[in-house]
Write a protein that holds these residues in place. Sequence first.
Motif, PDB file in Angstrom:
ATOM      1  N   LEU A   1       0.776  -1.395  -0.184  1.00  0.00           N
ATOM      2  CA  LEU A   1      -0.279  -0.090  -0.242  1.00  0.00           C
ATOM      3  C   LEU A   1       0.871   1.203   0.171  1.00  0.00           C
ATOM      4  O   LEU A   1       0.395   2.308  -0.624  1.00  0.00           O
ATOM      5  CB  LEU A   1      -1.108   0.161   1.116  1.00  0.00           C
ATOM      6  CG  LEU A   1      -1.732   1.198   1.331  1.00  0.00           C
ATOM      7  CD1 LEU A   1      -2.987   1.431   0.011  1.00  0.00           C
ATOM      8  CD2 LEU A   1      -2.893   1.043   2.568  1.00  0.00           C
ATOM      9  N   ASN A   2       1.828   1.411   0.603  1.00  0.00           N
ATOM     10  CA  ASN A   2       2.717   2.465   0.938  1.00  0.00           C
ATOM     11  C   ASN A   2       3.350   2.810  -0.547  1.00  0.00           C
ATOM     12  O   ASN A   2       3.092   4.220  -0.739  1.00  0.00           O
ATOM     13  CB  ASN A   2       4.061   2.200   1.688  1.00  0.00           C
ATOM     14  CG  ASN A   2       3.897   2.653   3.355  1.00  0.00           C
ATOM     15  OD1 ASN A   2       2.726   3.099   3.500  1.00  0.00           O
ATOM     16  ND2 ASN A   2       4.653   1.920   4.075  1.00  0.00           N
ATOM     17  N   PRO A   3       3.768   2.171  -1.430  1.00  0.00           N
ATOM     18  CA  PRO A   3       4.306   2.643  -2.600  1.00  0.00           C
ATOM     19  C   PRO A   3       3.007   3.131  -3.551  1.00  0.00           C
ATOM     20  O   PRO A   3       3.263   4.431  -4.124  1.00  0.00           O
ATOM     21  CB  PRO A   3       4.718   1.401  -3.407  1.00  0.00           C
ATOM     22  CG  PRO A   3       5.120   0.675  -2.336  1.00  0.00           C
ATOM     23  CD  PRO A   3       3.919   0.769  -1.225  1.00  0.00           C
ATOM     24  N   LEU A   4       1.819   2.815  -3.275  1.00  0.00           N
ATOM     25  CA  LEU A   4       0.538   3.481  -4.019  1.00  0.00           C
ATOM     26  C   LEU A   4       0.371   4.673  -3.575  1.00  0.00           C
ATOM     27  O   LEU A   4      -0.085   5.691  -4.254  1.00  0.00           O
ATOM     28  CB  LEU A   4      -0.487   2.373  -3.827  1.00  0.00           C
ATOM     29  CG  LEU A   4      -0.337   0.960  -4.690  1.00  0.00           C
ATOM     30  CD1 LEU A   4      -1.331   0.291  -4.324  1.00  0.00           C
ATOM     31  CD2 LEU A   4      -0.003   1.196  -6.227  1.00  0.00           C
ATOM     32  N   GLN A   5       0.521   4.716  -2.255  1.00  0.00           N
ATOM     33  CA  GLN A   5      -0.008   6.009  -1.652  1.00  0.00           C
ATOM     34  C   GLN A   5       1.183   7.114  -1.889  1.00  0.00           C
ATOM     35  O   GLN A   5       0.849   8.246  -1.884  1.00  0.00           O
ATOM     36  CB  GLN A   5      -0.217   5.824  -0.084  1.00  0.00           C
ATOM     37  CG  GLN A   5      -1.220   5.072   0.450  1.00  0.00           C
ATOM     38  CD  GLN A   5      -1.353   4.903   1.805  1.00  0.00           C
ATOM     39  OE1 GLN A   5      -0.382   4.726   2.548  1.00  0.00           O
ATOM     40  NE2 GLN A   5      -2.626   4.764   2.379  1.00  0.00           N
ATOM     41  N   TYR A   6       2.563   6.685  -1.903  1.00  0.00           N
ATOM     42  CA  TYR A   6       3.425   7.732  -2.177  1.00  0.00           C
ATOM     43  C   TYR A   6       3.235   8.116  -3.671  1.00  0.00           C
ATOM     44  O   TYR A   6       3.445   9.263  -4.040  1.00  0.00           O
ATOM     45  CB  TYR A   6       4.989   6.879  -1.991  1.00  0.00           C
ATOM     46  CG  TYR A   6       5.929   7.954  -2.496  1.00  0.00           C
ATOM     47  CD1 TYR A   6       6.204   9.089  -1.760  1.00  0.00           C
ATOM     48  CD2 TYR A   6       6.777   7.417  -3.331  1.00  0.00           C
ATOM     49  CE1 TYR A   6       7.251   9.895  -2.264  1.00  0.00           C
ATOM     50  CE2 TYR A   6       8.149   8.524  -3.551  1.00  0.00           C
ATOM     51  CZ  TYR A   6       8.254   9.414  -3.079  1.00  0.00           C
ATOM     52  OH  TYR A   6       9.235  10.204  -3.435  1.00  0.00           O
ATOM     53  N   ALA A   7       3.028   7.167  -4.622  1.00  0.00           N
ATOM     54  CA  ALA A   7       2.734   7.520  -5.934  1.00  0.00           C
ATOM     55  C   ALA A   7       1.613   8.590  -6.094  1.00  0.00           C
ATOM     56  O   ALA A   7       1.598   9.305  -6.934  1.00  0.00           O
ATOM     57  CB  ALA A   7       2.470   6.309  -6.741  1.00  0.00           C
ATOM     58  N   LYS A   8       0.770   8.493  -5.136  1.00  0.00           N
ATOM     59  CA  LYS A   8      -0.593   9.054  -5.208  1.00  0.00           C
ATOM     60  C   LYS A   8      -0.152  10.715  -4.872  1.00  0.00           C
ATOM     61  O   LYS A   8      -0.309  11.771  -5.712  1.00  0.00           O
ATOM     62  CB  LYS A   8      -1.533   9.001  -4.261  1.00  0.00           C
ATOM     63  CG  LYS A   8      -2.850  10.063  -4.113  1.00  0.00           C
ATOM     64  CD  LYS A   8      -3.816   9.201  -3.505  1.00  0.00           C
ATOM     65  CE  LYS A   8      -5.246  10.059  -3.360  1.00  0.00           C
ATOM     66  NZ  LYS A   8      -6.094   9.381  -2.651  1.00  0.00           N
ATOM     67  N   ILE A   9       0.827  10.943  -3.982  1.00  0.00           N
ATOM     68  CA  ILE A   9       1.539  11.935  -3.768  1.00  0.00           C
ATOM     69  C   ILE A   9       2.257  12.685  -4.972  1.00  0.00           C
ATOM     70  O   ILE A   9       2.245  13.861  -5.235  1.00  0.00           O
ATOM     71  CB  ILE A   9       2.367  12.075  -2.429  1.00  0.00           C
ATOM     72  CG1 ILE A   9       1.591  11.657  -1.144  1.00  0.00           C
ATOM     73  CG2 ILE A   9       3.265  13.218  -2.258  1.00  0.00           C
ATOM     74  CD1 ILE A   9       2.600  11.593  -0.075  1.00  0.00           C
ATOM     75  N   LEU A  10       3.264  11.915  -5.358  1.00  0.00           N
ATOM     76  CA  LEU A  10       3.938  12.457  -6.651  1.00  0.00           C
ATOM     77  C   LEU A  10       2.835  12.703  -7.739  1.00  0.00           C
ATOM     78  O   LEU A  10       3.227  14.078  -8.326  1.00  0.00           O
ATOM     79  CB  LEU A  10       4.671  11.117  -7.117  1.00  0.00           C
ATOM     80  CG  LEU A  10       5.958  10.838  -6.233  1.00  0.00           C
ATOM     81  CD1 LEU A  10       6.729   9.698  -6.689  1.00  0.00           C
ATOM     82  CD2 LEU A  10       6.715  11.623  -5.681  1.00  0.00           C
TER      83      LEU A  10
END
Length: 223
Positions: free
Chosen positions: A205-214
């Motif tokens: 989940l973390n990478p998806l949430q970080y990608a959302k920020i980007l």
Amino acid sequence: MKKLGTVYVKACYGRRGQQVMRVKKSSSGSYRYSYSILGDMVSKEVKNFSRLKKVMNKFFADKKVIVQRAIDLIRVKGSRRVDLRAELQRNGNDEIEIVAIPIRVGQSESPITTHGDAFQFDDYVKKLLPDYSDIQIKNLKQEINEFLINVYKKVESEYGKFGEIGIDFALDDKGKIWFIECNAQSAKVSIRKAYGSDVVKKIYLNPLQYAKILAQHRSSRQH
């Protein structure tokens, strides 16, 4: 090799421990080498360095390699080497998070731990360092956490931001921390073996949430 006696030779680019060879020089001048192919260990000996070079040329082909000093890893049951794979990620708040630190125990006599067993740090570290008090274990974990964050930030200072990095490191029997390598594309095998569904969910989940920020930052710049 002549200076250190035992070294690890590894391809600069490789995955799953498939391009890693351990080489040990004997007092007689012969060389014993070992490597693992998808969990199957190969261990052989050659009489001299010239023959060893032929073996390595065939094993690595035209790949560039690095040579590392062999770390005197903690072992369990006499012959099973132990190291650690820390999974660090940037989360939905753009913070570096140490998601988990699986302890990896290799197969008997295997030069690597990639295809062995994995255990949760808090559950298994006391077995590795039985003479350590609870305070010493707590201080060691704090030292490990600081070490991992520093490694992550140093990699980013050289290459730019990463969404996640798997950091391999080891402990010797004195509790000293040894850096092994960083993995830009961790397969997350050890964390799935050692931890429950909540941690496994977070690691994806973390990478998806970080990608959302980007994506949000990119969208705001375009507007």
